[in-house]
Design an enzyme around this catalytic site. Structure first.
Site, short mmCIF file in Angstrom:
data_model
loop_
_atom_site.label_atom_id
_atom_site.label_comp_id
_atom_site.label_asym_id
_atom_site.label_seq_id
_atom_site.Cartn_x
_atom_site.Cartn_y
_atom_site.Cartn_z
N HIS A 199 -5.56 1.85 -4.42
CA HIS A 199 -4.70 1.26 -3.41
C HIS A 199 -4.28 -0.15 -3.79
CE1 HIS A 199 -7.81 -1.20 -0.94
NE2 HIS A 199 -8.36 -0.89 -2.09
N HIS A 235 -2.93 1.31 6.83
CA HIS A 235 -3.13 1.22 5.38
C HIS A 235 -3.26 2.63 4.81
CE1 HIS A 235 -4.20 -0.73 1.64
NE2 HIS A 235 -5.31 -0.02 1.55
N CYS A 241 0.81 -1.23 0.00
CA CYS A 241 0.00 0.00 0.00
C CYS A 241 0.84 1.27 0.00
CB CYS A 241 -1.00 0.00 1.16
SG CYS A 241 -0.29 0.12 2.81
#
Length: 157
Positions: free
Chosen positions: A133, A121, A71
């Site tokens: 993402h 994240h 990520c």
């Protein structure tokens, strides 16, 4: 004479005390080393396009591209291509950005998912409640609706 040359010329003649008065008159505030919102926007827009161009790239823990990403590797890579340097991890990227409210978010801002005070994240805001993402092992870079209300937003300076 353009505004770009006129304002610095006036500023050098006006002196430091008059800088705030000049800013009030011209509507421009000059702060050494600070990028204006208008200057920041092209970087964010380019980073968003870069992230979108990586659609379908596989997730790999610790990867920063150009073919595989985790990520924060995707956000790091995207902003690097846009001319901005970001820290390596999602938490460090959060610490590096200017924190903004959800009502102030714009395309290209970073979206941080957190549990308590810990960021786990990150993605790039694409508008309409969606992010680009690289989600997790076994998945691909994709556009997805933000699935949690526990998010913070950050603008890359």
């Amino acid at each position: 004479m353009t505004a770009q040359t006129y304002v610095p010329s006036l500023l050098s003649r006006a002196g430091a005390v008059s800088a705030l008065t000049l800013a009030a008159v011209t509507g421009t505030m000059l702060v050494p080393g600070a990028a204006s919102e208008a200057q920041a926007a092209p970087h964010s827009a380019k980073a968003l396009k870069v992230a979108a161009s990586k659609r379908g790239s596989p997730y790999k823990y610790g990867a920063t591209g150009p073919y595989r990403f985790d990520c924060s590797g995707l956000t790091l890579y995207s902003f690097k291509k846009a001319g901005k340097k970001l820290a390596r991890t999602a938490q460090a990227q959060y610490n590096q950005t200017r924190h903004i409210s959800s009502s102030s978010r714009r395309k290209g801002d970073l979206v941080f998912f957190h549990y308590g005070r810990s960021v786990y994240h990150v993605g790039i805001y694409a508008g309409k409640g969606k992010i680009w993402h690289s989600p997790k092992t076994g998945s691909l870079v994709r556009l997805e609706k933000i699935w949690s209300k526990k998010v913070w937003y950050g603008r890359v300076r």
